[in-house]
Every structure is written in C-alpha cells, then in structure tokens.
Design a protein around this motif. Structure first.
Motif, PDB file in Angstrom:
ATOM      1  N   ILE A  70       0.838  -1.204   0.000  1.00  0.00           N
ATOM      2  CA  ILE A  70       0.000   0.000   0.000  1.00  0.00           C
ATOM      3  C   ILE A  70       0.871   1.252   0.000  1.00  0.00           C
ATOM      4  O   ILE A  70       0.657   2.187  -0.794  1.00  0.00           O
ATOM      5  CB  ILE A  70      -0.941   0.003   1.218  1.00  0.00           C
ATOM      6  CG1 ILE A  70      -2.023  -1.051   1.040  1.00  0.00           C
ATOM      7  CG2 ILE A  70      -1.571   1.386   1.422  1.00  0.00           C
ATOM      8  CD1 ILE A  70      -2.882  -1.262   2.274  1.00  0.00           C
ATOM      9  N   LEU A  71       1.857   1.295   0.899  1.00  0.00           N
ATOM     10  CA  LEU A  71       2.721   2.473   0.990  1.00  0.00           C
ATOM     11  C   LEU A  71       3.516   2.686  -0.291  1.00  0.00           C
ATOM     12  O   LEU A  71       3.665   3.819  -0.762  1.00  0.00           O
ATOM     13  CB  LEU A  71       3.664   2.338   2.184  1.00  0.00           C
ATOM     14  CG  LEU A  71       2.997   2.367   3.562  1.00  0.00           C
ATOM     15  CD1 LEU A  71       4.018   2.123   4.660  1.00  0.00           C
ATOM     16  CD2 LEU A  71       2.284   3.692   3.802  1.00  0.00           C
ATOM     17  N   ASN A  72       4.019   1.606  -0.861  1.00  0.00           N
ATOM     18  CA  ASN A  72       4.796   1.728  -2.100  1.00  0.00           C
ATOM     19  C   ASN A  72       3.925   2.194  -3.259  1.00  0.00           C
ATOM     20  O   ASN A  72       4.345   3.028  -4.075  1.00  0.00           O
ATOM     21  CB  ASN A  72       5.448   0.382  -2.443  1.00  0.00           C
ATOM     22  CG  ASN A  72       6.560   0.018  -1.484  1.00  0.00           C
ATOM     23  OD1 ASN A  72       7.098   0.874  -0.774  1.00  0.00           O
ATOM     24  ND2 ASN A  72       6.917  -1.254  -1.438  1.00  0.00           N
ATOM     25  N   ALA A  73       2.708   1.678  -3.323  1.00  0.00           N
ATOM     26  CA  ALA A  73       1.815   2.033  -4.432  1.00  0.00           C
ATOM     27  C   ALA A  73       1.288   3.457  -4.301  1.00  0.00           C
ATOM     28  O   ALA A  73       1.217   4.193  -5.295  1.00  0.00           O
ATOM     29  CB  ALA A  73       0.654   1.045  -4.501  1.00  0.00           C
ATOM     30  N   GLU A  74       0.928   3.872  -3.084  1.00  0.00           N
ATOM     31  CA  GLU A  74       0.224   5.140  -2.937  1.00  0.00           C
ATOM     32  C   GLU A  74       1.147   6.315  -2.621  1.00  0.00           C
ATOM     33  O   GLU A  74       1.001   7.384  -3.215  1.00  0.00           O
ATOM     34  CB  GLU A  74      -0.872   4.994  -1.878  1.00  0.00           C
ATOM     35  CG  GLU A  74      -1.886   3.916  -2.280  1.00  0.00           C
ATOM     36  CD  GLU A  74      -3.184   3.948  -1.508  1.00  0.00           C
ATOM     37  OE1 GLU A  74      -3.221   4.521  -0.413  1.00  0.00           O
ATOM     38  OE2 GLU A  74      -4.170   3.375  -2.013  1.00  0.00           O
ATOM     39  N   LEU A  75       2.094   6.140  -1.714  1.00  0.00           N
ATOM     40  CA  LEU A  75       2.973   7.264  -1.375  1.00  0.00           C
ATOM     41  C   LEU A  75       4.178   7.345  -2.314  1.00  0.00           C
ATOM     42  O   LEU A  75       4.513   8.424  -2.805  1.00  0.00           O
ATOM     43  CB  LEU A  75       3.447   7.159   0.084  1.00  0.00           C
ATOM     44  CG  LEU A  75       2.356   7.264   1.153  1.00  0.00           C
ATOM     45  CD1 LEU A  75       2.983   7.355   2.543  1.00  0.00           C
ATOM     46  CD2 LEU A  75       1.443   8.451   0.909  1.00  0.00           C
ATOM     47  N   ALA A  76       4.821   6.205  -2.555  1.00  0.00           N
ATOM     48  CA  ALA A  76       6.021   6.230  -3.406  1.00  0.00           C
ATOM     49  C   ALA A  76       5.661   6.387  -4.881  1.00  0.00           C
ATOM     50  O   ALA A  76       6.267   7.200  -5.594  1.00  0.00           O
ATOM     51  CB  ALA A  76       6.838   4.955  -3.190  1.00  0.00           C
ATOM     52  N   ASP A  77       4.664   5.619  -5.350  1.00  0.00           N
ATOM     53  CA  ASP A  77       4.345   5.620  -6.781  1.00  0.00           C
ATOM     54  C   ASP A  77       3.343   6.707  -7.173  1.00  0.00           C
ATOM     55  O   ASP A  77       3.660   7.595  -7.964  1.00  0.00           O
ATOM     56  CB  ASP A  77       3.821   4.249  -7.208  1.00  0.00           C
ATOM     57  CG  ASP A  77       4.908   3.185  -7.204  1.00  0.00           C
ATOM     58  OD1 ASP A  77       6.101   3.549  -7.194  1.00  0.00           O
ATOM     59  OD2 ASP A  77       4.571   1.988  -7.186  1.00  0.00           O
ATOM     60  N   THR A  78       2.124   6.643  -6.648  1.00  0.00           N
ATOM     61  CA  THR A  78       1.085   7.583  -7.069  1.00  0.00           C
ATOM     62  C   THR A  78       1.476   9.026  -6.768  1.00  0.00           C
ATOM     63  O   THR A  78       1.450   9.896  -7.640  1.00  0.00           O
ATOM     64  CB  THR A  78      -0.257   7.251  -6.404  1.00  0.00           C
ATOM     65  OG1 THR A  78      -0.626   5.916  -6.742  1.00  0.00           O
ATOM     66  CG2 THR A  78      -1.344   8.206  -6.885  1.00  0.00           C
ATOM     67  N   PHE A  79       1.860   9.296  -5.523  1.00  0.00           N
ATOM     68  CA  PHE A  79       2.304  10.637  -5.129  1.00  0.00           C
ATOM     69  C   PHE A  79       3.672  10.944  -5.730  1.00  0.00           C
ATOM     70  O   PHE A  79       3.882  11.974  -6.382  1.00  0.00           O
ATOM     71  CB  PHE A  79       2.410  10.728  -3.603  1.00  0.00           C
ATOM     72  CG  PHE A  79       1.377  11.592  -2.953  1.00  0.00           C
ATOM     73  CD1 PHE A  79       1.290  12.950  -3.226  1.00  0.00           C
ATOM     74  CD2 PHE A  79       0.485  11.051  -2.045  1.00  0.00           C
ATOM     75  CE1 PHE A  79       0.343  13.756  -2.605  1.00  0.00           C
ATOM     76  CE2 PHE A  79      -0.475  11.843  -1.416  1.00  0.00           C
ATOM     77  CZ  PHE A  79      -0.539  13.189  -1.701  1.00  0.00           C
ATOM     78  N   GLY A  80       4.626  10.051  -5.473  1.00  0.00           N
ATOM     79  CA  GLY A  80       6.021  10.319  -5.837  1.00  0.00           C
ATOM     80  C   GLY A  80       6.254  10.456  -7.322  1.00  0.00           C
ATOM     81  O   GLY A  80       6.964  11.366  -7.776  1.00  0.00           O
ATOM     82  N   ASN A  81       5.668   9.557  -8.107  1.00  0.00           N
ATOM     83  CA  ASN A  81       5.875   9.614  -9.559  1.00  0.00           C
ATOM     84  C   ASN A  81       5.273  10.884 -10.157  1.00  0.00           C
ATOM     85  O   ASN A  81       5.844  11.482 -11.074  1.00  0.00           O
ATOM     86  CB  ASN A  81       5.264   8.385 -10.237  1.00  0.00           C
ATOM     87  CG  ASN A  81       6.071   7.127  -9.977  1.00  0.00           C
ATOM     88  OD1 ASN A  81       7.184   7.180  -9.467  1.00  0.00           O
ATOM     89  ND2 ASN A  81       5.503   5.981 -10.308  1.00  0.00           N
ATOM     90  N   LEU A  82       4.110  11.284  -9.641  1.00  0.00           N
ATOM     91  CA  LEU A  82       3.476  12.503 -10.154  1.00  0.00           C
ATOM     92  C   LEU A  82       4.343  13.722  -9.851  1.00  0.00           C
ATOM     93  O   LEU A  82       4.563  14.580 -10.721  1.00  0.00           O
ATOM     94  CB  LEU A  82       2.090  12.669  -9.533  1.00  0.00           C
ATOM     95  CG  LEU A  82       1.267  13.862 -10.008  1.00  0.00           C
ATOM     96  CD1 LEU A  82       1.081  13.843 -11.519  1.00  0.00           C
ATOM     97  CD2 LEU A  82      -0.098  13.881  -9.301  1.00  0.00           C
ATOM     98  N   LEU A  83       4.847  13.799  -8.635  1.00  0.00           N
ATOM     99  CA  LEU A  83       5.720  14.924  -8.283  1.00  0.00           C
ATOM    100  C   LEU A  83       6.978  14.926  -9.148  1.00  0.00           C
ATOM    101  O   LEU A  83       7.406  15.981  -9.640  1.00  0.00           O
ATOM    102  CB  LEU A  83       6.105  14.856  -6.805  1.00  0.00           C
ATOM    103  CG  LEU A  83       7.044  15.974  -6.338  1.00  0.00           C
ATOM    104  CD1 LEU A  83       6.326  17.319  -6.334  1.00  0.00           C
ATOM    105  CD2 LEU A  83       7.598  15.662  -4.940  1.00  0.00           C
ATOM    106  N   SER A  84       7.572  13.759  -9.345  1.00  0.00           N
ATOM    107  CA  SER A  84       8.797  13.672 -10.153  1.00  0.00           C
ATOM    108  C   SER A  84       8.555  14.137 -11.582  1.00  0.00           C
ATOM    109  O   SER A  84       9.399  14.804 -12.180  1.00  0.00           O
ATOM    110  CB  SER A  84       9.321  12.230 -10.159  1.00  0.00           C
ATOM    111  OG  SER A  84       9.736  11.848  -8.860  1.00  0.00           O
ATOM    112  N   ARG A  85       7.395  13.793 -12.120  1.00  0.00           N
ATOM    113  CA  ARG A  85       7.084  14.189 -13.489  1.00  0.00           C
ATOM    114  C   ARG A  85       6.975  15.702 -13.631  1.00  0.00           C
ATOM    115  O   ARG A  85       7.565  16.295 -14.526  1.00  0.00           O
ATOM    116  CB  ARG A  85       5.769  13.532 -13.928  1.00  0.00           C
ATOM    117  CG  ARG A  85       5.906  12.073 -14.336  1.00  0.00           C
ATOM    118  CD  ARG A  85       4.553  11.471 -14.647  1.00  0.00           C
ATOM    119  NE  ARG A  85       4.681  10.254 -15.442  1.00  0.00           N
ATOM    120  CZ  ARG A  85       3.644   9.518 -15.830  1.00  0.00           C
ATOM    121  NH1 ARG A  85       2.409   9.866 -15.499  1.00  0.00           N
ATOM    122  NH2 ARG A  85       3.843   8.438 -16.566  1.00  0.00           N
TER     123      ARG A  85
END
Length: 256
Positions: A70-85
C-alpha cells in the motif's frame, strides 16, 4: 457523572487489530511493536497505514507485505511519480509553478476552437473542486480511510491526465501553443498535488510538509481557505513562483 461533568453525547470506539488474520497474543508472540513499525515504515508511513486500514465497523488486519504494498503504491508511486514528473527539469526547466492558460483550457467547456481540454480533463477538475467538501465530510464522520480513498482517486486521475497529454512529447515540439499547453498541463497536476497534500496534512504531516515545500507553497498558505483551485483565483500568487529545492523523493519504497 460522578465528577459533575456532562457525559459525552457520543463515543467513537475503534475496532481491534489482528495480525495475519489471528488475534494478537503475548503467548503466541505475534504482537506488533509500534516502535519497530515506525523504524521500518517511518512515522508518516505507519500513521497512513493505520488510518488507511482501520475501520470502525470491523477489525483491521496487520500484514507487513500488504502494508508495504500500500505504501509503495500510494505514497512512493502515485504521489512520488506525479511529483517527479511535474518537477523534472526536462519538462520544467525554470523550476516554477507554471501559468494556467484559459484560452487552451477554458474555465467551462465552450467548444472554443483553441481549447485542447477533453471531457475527462473537466471531470478531473470537477472532482478536485468538490474534493475538500467530500474529505471534510469523511473526517467529520470519523472515516479517514474514505478521505484517503477519495484523495488517492484524484491523484490517480491526475496521473492519467499527465499520461494522456504526454508533456514529454510537447516539449520536443516547442511551438508557442505547445509551450502554453505544457505549462497548463503541469499547472493542473501541481495544483492537484497541492490540494491533495493540504487535505492529507492531518494524516501524514511530515510527508505533506516536504511536498508542499517542494511546490513552493508557503507555511501561511496551508489552511482550509487555500483549498480552492488556483485557476479560479484572480491574480493568484503561485503562477511563475519558484519551486522549493528539496529532494523529489518524498517516500522511499519499503522492502520487507
């Protein structure tokens, strides 16, 4: 009552937690140590998973593999990937909160020949517009898990919005219109991140503080009165504001 105080009008009782489907017991040795969880998941990660999975009407079940996923999918990926983009120097070389161009994305769909916004884009903005009211209702009803679900749903739609408009393709053909549309796409995504982070502050305050700082949002701009979309505000102070310089990695993936 014995103390001469009025009894509460209502009492909210949380449910119990099990571990891997079994009741926690010292004799079995399957008790979860919260201090160890904080070390593995970070304080915000642990808060997020507890409030994400705990329901008033049924027991929560603590499974390390599920929590990490859950943490990897929602905080690292969903949040993190969007910010990185949206903060990537290849798409945002000036490192600013870009302008929103209403000629390419009218406030209301009007069939303008210059408009490049789709039906799905307007649906995203409508969800963001109503998100604060919805999240507040869930908080007031003691259902933080529903608040999290609504916020993450908007972030997933924002990631789909980025995927649909492919800013990495726009930057390769830098006409004036493409540049303006690129700015608008990034603006919408950043504003979605801003609003969602403001709403999640009660749950993951450290994470949200770092993300809002990265977006250049001042400490004085993090209250409920700042939850309106920036595109609706005349003379908003965010356009072309410099971003913060903190690291883009808001949450490192958990390995179990």
């Amino acid at each position: 009552m014995a103390a001469g105080m009025e009894p509460p009008a209502s009492i909210v009782c949380h449910s119990h937690w099990t571990r891997d489907g079994s009741k926690m017991s010292k004799s079995i040795g399957n008790v979860v140590d919260p201090n160890e969880c904080v070390k593995k998941l970070t304080c915000d990660g642990f808060r997020f998973c507890l409030l994400r999975e705990d329901l008033l009407h049924s027991d929560g079940d603590y499974k390390e593999e599920k929590i990490a996923a859950i943490l990897n999918a929602e905080l690292a990926d969903t949040f993190g990937n969007l910010l990185s983009r949206v903060t990537a120097r290849s798409l945002n070389p000036d490192q600013t909160f870009p302008e929103f161009h209403t000629d390419l994305f009218p406030i209301h769909p009007d069939g303008s020949c210059r408009s490049r916004a789709t039906k799905e884009d307007y649906e995203l903005l409508e969800k963001l517009e109503h998100l604060p009211e919805l999240v507040d209702k869930y908080y007031q009803d003691f259902k933080p898990y529903k608040s999290i679900e609504a916020i993450m749903s908007c972030l997933r739609l924002t990631n789909a919005f980025i995927q649909q408009h492919e800013p990495w393709t726009l930057v390769k053909n830098p006409t004036d219109e493409n540049r303006a549309w690129l700015d608008t796409v990034i603006h919408v995504a950043m504003d979605s991140l801003r609003i969602c982070s403001l709403l999640l502050q009660p749950i993951i305050p450290i994470f949200c503080d770092r993300l809002l700082t990265r977006l250049g949002v001042l400490q004085t701009e993090r209250t409920n009165k700042h939850l309106k979309m920036l595109r609706t505000q005349l003379g908003n102070q965010h356009s072309l504001r410099k971003l913060g310089t903190k690291d883009n990695v808001m949450f490192k993936k958990i390995k179990i």
